[in-house]
Design an enzyme around this catalytic site. Structure first.
Site, PDB file in Angstrom:
ATOM      1  N   LYS A 151       1.153  -1.147   0.104  1.00 53.74           N
ATOM      2  CA  LYS A 151       0.104  -0.041   0.109  1.00 53.74           C
ATOM      3  C   LYS A 151       0.980   1.111   0.096  1.00 53.74           C
ATOM      4  O   LYS A 151       1.893   1.080   0.327  1.00 53.74           O
ATOM      5  CB  LYS A 151      -0.989   0.200   1.249  1.00 53.74           C
TER       6      LYS A 151
HETATM    7  N1  GLU Z   1      -7.381   0.144  -3.063  1.00 58.61           N
HETATM    8  C1  GLU Z   1      -8.119  -1.101  -3.359  1.00 58.61           C
HETATM    9  C2  GLU Z   1      -8.128  -1.980  -1.827  1.00 58.61           C
HETATM   10  O1  GLU Z   1      -8.013  -1.629  -0.785  1.00 58.61           O
HETATM   11  C3  GLU Z   1      -7.774  -1.985  -4.530  1.00 58.61           C
HETATM   12  C4  GLU Z   1      -6.240  -2.358  -4.506  1.00 58.61           C
HETATM   13  C5  GLU Z   1      -5.809  -3.071  -5.959  1.00 58.61           C
HETATM   14  O2  GLU Z   1      -6.704  -3.043  -6.789  1.00 58.61           O
HETATM   15  O3  GLU Z   1      -4.695  -3.419  -5.937  1.00 58.61           O
HETATM   16  O4  GLU Z   1      -8.503  -3.267  -2.169  1.00 58.61           O
END
Ligand code: GLU
Length: 428
Positions: free
Chosen positions: A117
């Protein structure tokens, strides 16, 4: 929050927040991991943390600096994968927790990724489009050394979108000297994005919501639904439930709460938000300015689809819904989880409920690699099948082991991660 865990030296006690919630969740799964428990410390230590300075020239000629992060929590099952968040409250602890939840989520729905993240501590509403673009590009250049189609693949999250991904993809590609569409997902369709990706997280929340309602004998037509957050996740979830005949009785955003007992017109509300930036002032709805009152609204399904640590010991006792669908990551604290479970409220945890986004991100990445694009029907039906199967597997474990759906999802996810960890072995 006070945590019995040892705080890593790079976090202060005050900052530990969401990471402590995640560590408590890991403690709850540990007794169910059998011999793999010997590897559990892997889950408690992010593999790699990058903190970067993101300087930009403002439109008025001044220089501004923002703090950026990219955390790769685990890469045992594949490249890092997870979104990038722009928000004034982003902290390292938050990004660590979000990266860890991606590890568990990706394993729980069995997409071949680790967890990662990123984020920048900034209120993007205070930046012009030009400033936003310069900040996004500089951030991408700073994290360039650890991302890549086979290393770590960012995606949208809170306050980031298709445009952000286009800038990130372009910046990475310019640095590499060739177009690398697989470096991010959630791109515009014209740049190798996938049909269905925009709605995927909300669609996934809706699909597991229908499964959970079925288990509880609740019929969706006429069901009363309250949604916190009206961005990409909350907005789409609300629309799909409304299309299925449910009544959206309340929506809370960063400004206010709008309520309407006969059900809000979600499409009109969406148009109002696009025009005015908030649900505030939506005609035909009552406004409740006391934010805390949202939790006591009479509803069958509650969808927290905003930020972490919203459902706490302070409000869990007031919640009247029989099902909570975690569209957000980490919206419920461990104390609140216990209160809700004692009260018989079914909590469908984030790592399953909102996994639709990363599932279609995986489809996008596969399509980019093969340069062969699927139809929206194919994408939606594959997404629906994966979500239903993941929910059914989690449900079965929760029945067999008499644990919450969260612990059940962690059992499935963490077992997969630690099996990979053990099979790969330690290097050197
Ligand atoms: N931000 C989204 C999540 O928290 C999607 C992450 C992604 O598609 O890599 O799952």
């Amino acid at each position: 929050m006070n945590s019995p865990h040892q705080i890593p030296s790079y976090l202060t006690q005050r900052e530990v927040g969401p990471w402590a919630v995640y560590l408590e969740q890991v403690d709850r799964v540990t007794p169910h991991l059998g011999k793999l428990a010997r590897w559990v410390e892997t889950l408690k230590r992010p593999k790699r943390i990058l903190v970067v300075d993101v300087p930009i020239e403002r439109d008025d000629g001044s220089i501004a600096h923002f703090e950026g992060y990219r955390v790769q929590h685990n890469t045992s099952r594949g490249p890092g994968k997870g979104g990038v968040r722009f928000h004034q409250d982003v902290t390292l602890s938050e990004v660590m927790a979000l990266s860890a939840w991606m590890t568990v989520k990706n394993a729980a729905v069995n997409v071949p990724y680790g967890g990662a993240k990123g984020g920048i501590r900034v209120d993007p509403r205070t930046l012009s489009q030009g400033e936003l673009q310069r900040m996004t590009r500089r951030y991408t250049s700073e994290i360039n050394i650890i991302i890549g189609p086979n290393k770590d693949i960012p995606a949208p999250d809170v306050n980031t979108n298709e445009q952000t991904m286009a800038w990130m993809m372009d910046t990475y590609s310019m640095n590499q000297g060739s177009t690398a569409s697989g470096v991010v997902t959630g791109k515009p369709i014209s740049l190798g994005g996938s049909l269905g990706r925009h709605d995927a997280t909300g669609r996934g929340v809706f699909v597991v919501g229908c499964e959970a309602a079925h288990k509880r004998g609740l019929s969706i037509p006429g069901a009363r639904i309250a949604v916190q957050g009206f961005g990409n996740v909350g907005g789409i979830t609300a629309r799909l439930f409304a299309e299925a005949g449910a009544r959206i009785v309340a929506v809370q955003d960063h400004v206010t709460t709008v309520v309407c007992d006969s059900g809000l017109d979600v499409v009109a509300l969406q148009a109002h938000v696009t025009e005015h930036g908030s649900v505030a002032g939506f005609p035909g709805a009552d406004e409740v300015s006391d934010r805390a009152r949202f939790w006591a609204i009479d509803c069958d399904i509650l969808v927290p689809a905003a930020l972490e640590q919203q459902i706490t010991a302070a409000n869990a006792g007031q919640i009247r819904a029989s099902i909570i669908l975690e569209g957000a990551n980490g919206p419920t604290t461990t104390e609140a989880d216990d209160i809700l479970s004692e009260r018989g409220v079914l909590v469908v945890p984030d790592v399953i409920a909102n996994a639709g986004g990363v599932t279609v991100s995986y489809f996008e990445w596969v399509q980019d690699f093969s340069s062969f694009f699927w139809t929206e029907d194919e994408i939606n039906s594959r997404l629906t099948r994966i979500m239903r199967e993941a929910f059914a597997a989690v449900w079965q474990i929760s029945v067999d082991k008499q644990v919450s759906l969260r612990t059940a999802a962690f059992i499935i996810g963490c077992t997969r991660v630690l099996e990979a960890r053990e099979m790969r072995g330690l290097y050197p």
